[in-house]
Scaffold this motif. Structure first.
Motif, PDB file in Angstrom:
ATOM      1  N   ALA A  31      54.604  33.054  35.408  1.00  0.00           N
ATOM      2  CA  ALA A  31      54.563  34.357  36.073  1.00  0.00           C
ATOM      3  C   ALA A  31      53.171  34.626  36.648  1.00  0.00           C
ATOM      4  O   ALA A  31      53.042  35.153  37.759  1.00  0.00           O
ATOM      5  N   ALA A  32      52.131  34.262  35.901  1.00  0.00           N
ATOM      6  CA  ALA A  32      50.758  34.457  36.390  1.00  0.00           C
ATOM      7  C   ALA A  32      50.500  33.607  37.625  1.00  0.00           C
ATOM      8  O   ALA A  32      49.858  34.062  38.590  1.00  0.00           O
ATOM      9  N   VAL A  33      51.002  32.378  37.636  1.00  0.00           N
ATOM     10  CA  VAL A  33      50.842  31.507  38.810  1.00  0.00           C
ATOM     11  C   VAL A  33      51.619  32.076  39.994  1.00  0.00           C
ATOM     12  O   VAL A  33      51.120  32.088  41.122  1.00  0.00           O
ATOM     13  N   PHE A  85      48.498  21.650  42.507  1.00  0.00           N
ATOM     14  CA  PHE A  85      47.448  21.895  43.487  1.00  0.00           C
ATOM     15  C   PHE A  85      47.799  23.080  44.362  1.00  0.00           C
ATOM     16  O   PHE A  85      48.954  23.499  44.452  1.00  0.00           O
ATOM     17  N   TRP A  86      46.780  23.610  44.984  1.00  0.00           N
ATOM     18  CA  TRP A  86      46.900  24.569  46.076  1.00  0.00           C
ATOM     19  C   TRP A  86      46.077  24.022  47.234  1.00  0.00           C
ATOM     20  O   TRP A  86      45.001  23.474  47.016  1.00  0.00           O
ATOM     21  N   ILE A  87      46.554  24.199  48.433  1.00  0.00           N
ATOM     22  CA  ILE A  87      45.740  23.985  49.622  1.00  0.00           C
ATOM     23  C   ILE A  87      45.573  25.373  50.228  1.00  0.00           C
ATOM     24  O   ILE A  87      46.563  26.067  50.500  1.00  0.00           O
ATOM     25  N   ILE A  88      44.315  25.769  50.357  1.00  0.00           N
ATOM     26  CA  ILE A  88      44.029  27.120  50.835  1.00  0.00           C
ATOM     27  C   ILE A  88      43.101  27.074  52.042  1.00  0.00           C
ATOM     28  O   ILE A  88      42.464  26.051  52.298  1.00  0.00           O
ATOM     29  N   GLU A  89      43.047  28.188  52.757  1.00  0.00           N
ATOM     30  CA  GLU A  89      42.050  28.383  53.801  1.00  0.00           C
ATOM     31  C   GLU A  89      41.093  29.453  53.313  1.00  0.00           C
ATOM     32  O   GLU A  89      41.522  30.486  52.772  1.00  0.00           O
ATOM     33  N   ALA A 100      39.589  29.643  43.211  1.00  0.00           N
ATOM     34  CA  ALA A 100      39.788  28.666  42.132  1.00  0.00           C
ATOM     35  C   ALA A 100      39.660  29.323  40.757  1.00  0.00           C
ATOM     36  O   ALA A 100      40.406  28.990  39.834  1.00  0.00           O
ATOM     37  N   ALA A 101      38.717  30.249  40.625  1.00  0.00           N
ATOM     38  CA  ALA A 101      38.554  30.952  39.346  1.00  0.00           C
ATOM     39  C   ALA A 101      39.819  31.734  39.007  1.00  0.00           C
ATOM     40  O   ALA A 101      40.279  31.726  37.861  1.00  0.00           O
ATOM     41  N   ALA A 106      45.092  31.887  36.097  1.00  0.00           N
ATOM     42  CA  ALA A 106      46.550  31.988  36.194  1.00  0.00           C
ATOM     43  C   ALA A 106      47.258  30.811  35.535  1.00  0.00           C
ATOM     44  O   ALA A 106      48.211  30.990  34.782  1.00  0.00           O
ATOM     45  N   CYS A 107      46.776  29.592  35.795  1.00  0.00           N
ATOM     46  CA  CYS A 107      47.478  28.407  35.280  1.00  0.00           C
ATOM     47  C   CYS A 107      46.957  27.952  33.927  1.00  0.00           C
ATOM     48  O   CYS A 107      47.462  26.982  33.365  1.00  0.00           O
TER      49      CYS A 107
END
Length: 122
Positions: A31-33, A85-89, A100-101, A106-107
């Motif tokens: 849920a946090a993710v 993973f996440w890919i972010i802008e 990232a923090a 969250a995870c």
């Protein structure tokens, strides 16, 4: 804006801790993710994300020699592996580190931040 890979890194201790979680505890993490993912999307930082199967599901392909070699699993000396993973802008590394923090919280795991290479002349 630059793109960054936020990698969730797992090791044997992390897997043991996750295996020991109750279904309710796991649901709290999921849920946090989900909440974090929704925020990334709302704020325009989301590009793509995903969770990965454990390292036992890995197949390695090496086509650098005369023949293609396909082997099950990672190399034996691997102690850490990519769990998701996440890919972010983000406008800069500092912003990516803030994301990232939040993702790490969250995870409930460590998150490695790596910028994508810029195209020459970009």
């Amino acid at each position: 804006m630059s793109q960054y890979l936020l990698s969730v890194i797992h090791n044997a201790e992390d897997m043991a801790a996750m295996d020991a979680m109750t279904p309710e505890e796991l649901q709290t993490v999921f849920a946090a993710v989900d909440t974090f993912n929704e925020r990334l999307q709302r704020e325009g930082a989301w590009v793509f994300a995903g969770g990965l199967q454990t390292h036992e599901a890995t197949t390695t392909v090496d086509n650098t020699g005369a023949e293609t070699v396909v082997t099950d699993g990672p190399f034996a000396e691997t102690k850490e592996y990519l769990g998701g993973f996440w890919i972010i802008e983000a406008p800069d590394l500092d912003a990516a580190l803030r994301w990232a923090a939040e993702g790490s919280k969250a995870c409930a795991n460590r998150v490695e931040v790596r910028p994508f290479q810029e195209e020459p002349g970009a």
